[in-house]
Scaffold this motif. Structure first.
Motif, mmCIF file in Angstrom:
data_model
loop_
_atom_site.group_PDB
_atom_site.id
_atom_site.type_symbol
_atom_site.label_atom_id
_atom_site.label_comp_id
_atom_site.label_asym_id
_atom_site.label_seq_id
_atom_site.Cartn_x
_atom_site.Cartn_y
_atom_site.Cartn_z
ATOM 1 N N GLU A 199 -13.631 -2.369 19.540
ATOM 2 C CA GLU A 199 -12.872 -1.386 18.775
ATOM 3 C C GLU A 199 -13.245 -1.445 17.290
ATOM 4 O O GLU A 199 -13.246 -0.428 16.608
ATOM 5 C CB GLU A 199 -11.367 -1.659 18.948
ATOM 6 C CG GLU A 199 -10.480 -0.612 18.363
ATOM 7 C CD GLU A 199 -10.025 0.397 19.395
ATOM 8 O OE1 GLU A 199 -9.535 1.441 18.960
ATOM 9 O OE2 GLU A 199 -10.163 0.166 20.595
ATOM 10 N N HIS A 218 -16.730 14.551 14.900
ATOM 11 C CA HIS A 218 -16.943 13.899 16.193
ATOM 12 C C HIS A 218 -17.649 12.576 15.952
ATOM 13 O O HIS A 218 -18.400 12.439 14.986
ATOM 14 C CB HIS A 218 -17.812 14.774 17.105
ATOM 15 C CG HIS A 218 -17.205 16.108 17.369
ATOM 16 N ND1 HIS A 218 -16.386 16.346 18.442
ATOM 17 C CD2 HIS A 218 -17.271 17.275 16.685
ATOM 18 C CE1 HIS A 218 -15.996 17.603 18.416
ATOM 19 N NE2 HIS A 218 -16.520 18.185 17.349
ATOM 20 N N THR A 275 -9.903 3.438 26.019
ATOM 21 C CA THR A 275 -8.821 3.906 25.147
ATOM 22 C C THR A 275 -9.250 5.110 24.312
ATOM 23 O O THR A 275 -8.680 6.185 24.432
ATOM 24 C CB THR A 275 -8.328 2.769 24.235
ATOM 25 O OG1 THR A 275 -9.430 2.224 23.516
ATOM 26 C CG2 THR A 275 -7.659 1.676 25.032
ATOM 27 N N ALA A 276 -10.267 4.969 23.498
ATOM 28 C CA ALA A 276 -10.694 6.066 22.623
ATOM 29 C C ALA A 276 -11.430 7.152 23.395
ATOM 30 O O ALA A 276 -11.438 8.306 22.981
ATOM 31 C CB ALA A 276 -11.585 5.537 21.501
ATOM 32 N N GLN A 319 -10.627 8.685 25.899
ATOM 33 C CA GLN A 319 -9.714 9.705 26.400
ATOM 34 C C GLN A 319 -9.362 10.727 25.331
ATOM 35 O O GLN A 319 -8.812 11.777 25.625
ATOM 36 C CB GLN A 319 -8.424 9.042 26.924
ATOM 37 C CG GLN A 319 -8.659 7.991 27.988
ATOM 38 C CD GLN A 319 -9.399 8.532 29.196
ATOM 39 O OE1 GLN A 319 -9.092 9.613 29.676
ATOM 40 N NE2 GLN A 319 -10.375 7.799 29.673
ATOM 41 N N GLU A 320 -9.668 10.425 24.086
ATOM 42 C CA GLU A 320 -9.354 11.303 22.958
ATOM 43 C C GLU A 320 -10.490 12.288 22.715
ATOM 44 O O GLU A 320 -11.658 11.932 22.842
ATOM 45 C CB GLU A 320 -9.125 10.463 21.694
ATOM 46 C CG GLU A 320 -7.986 9.476 21.799
ATOM 47 C CD GLU A 320 -6.634 10.155 21.916
ATOM 48 O OE1 GLU A 320 -6.428 11.205 21.273
ATOM 49 O OE2 GLU A 320 -5.790 9.637 22.652
ATOM 50 N N PRO A 321 -10.176 13.521 22.345
ATOM 51 C CA PRO A 321 -11.248 14.475 22.025
ATOM 52 C C PRO A 321 -11.982 14.037 20.750
ATOM 53 O O PRO A 321 -11.376 13.481 19.840
ATOM 54 C CB PRO A 321 -10.507 15.795 21.817
ATOM 55 C CG PRO A 321 -9.090 15.432 21.576
ATOM 56 C CD PRO A 321 -8.856 14.102 22.224
ATOM 57 N N TYR A 355 -14.539 11.823 20.626
ATOM 58 C CA TYR A 355 -15.177 10.513 20.764
ATOM 59 C C TYR A 355 -16.079 10.537 21.992
ATOM 60 O O TYR A 355 -15.637 10.910 23.082
ATOM 61 C CB TYR A 355 -14.131 9.405 20.919
ATOM 62 C CG TYR A 355 -13.265 9.242 19.694
ATOM 63 C CD1 TYR A 355 -13.685 8.453 18.628
ATOM 64 C CD2 TYR A 355 -12.034 9.887 19.596
ATOM 65 C CE1 TYR A 355 -12.900 8.302 17.499
ATOM 66 C CE2 TYR A 355 -11.240 9.754 18.475
ATOM 67 C CZ TYR A 355 -11.680 8.959 17.426
ATOM 68 O OH TYR A 355 -10.896 8.830 16.314
#
Length: 74
Positions: A15, A38, A52-53, A55-57, A59
Motif C-alpha cells: 500500500e 488515474h 482493496t484499491a 475495487q476503486e475506479p 486504479y
C-alpha cells in the motif's frame, strides 16, 4: 492524467507504494483539481493493495501475465 510506476521486486507490492505514487501525482498537479486522474501500477506480484484499491475506479494493476494476455488469441 495517468500516473504510473513499475516495480520489479520479488516482494509483493505494498500500500505504501501506491500512497507514494498518489502523493507524487498530487505534487505534480500542484493542487489543480481539473484533471481526471488515474493510477497504474505494474509489478510481478501484488499484495493486499490490489484487493482493496483495485475495487476503486481510477486504479489499475498489471502483472506480466496481464500484459501478455492483451491481444492474445485463443
Amino acid at each position: 492524467m495517468l500516473f504510473g510506476e513499475a516495480k520489479w521486486t520479488r516482494e509483493p507490492l505494498t500500500e505504501a507504494v501506491l500512497e507514494t505514487l498518489i502523493d507524487r501525482g498530487n505534487r505534480w498537479l500542484g493542487g489543480d483539481t481539473g484533471w481526471d486522474v488515474h493510477y497504474a501500477l505494474f509489478a510481478r506480484e501484488f499484495g493486499q493493495v490490489r484487493q482493496t484499491a483495485g475495487q476503486e475506479p481510477g486504479y489499475y494493476f498489471f502483472t506480466p501475465a496481464d500484459i501478455l494476455q492483451v491481444g492474445a488469441t485463443t
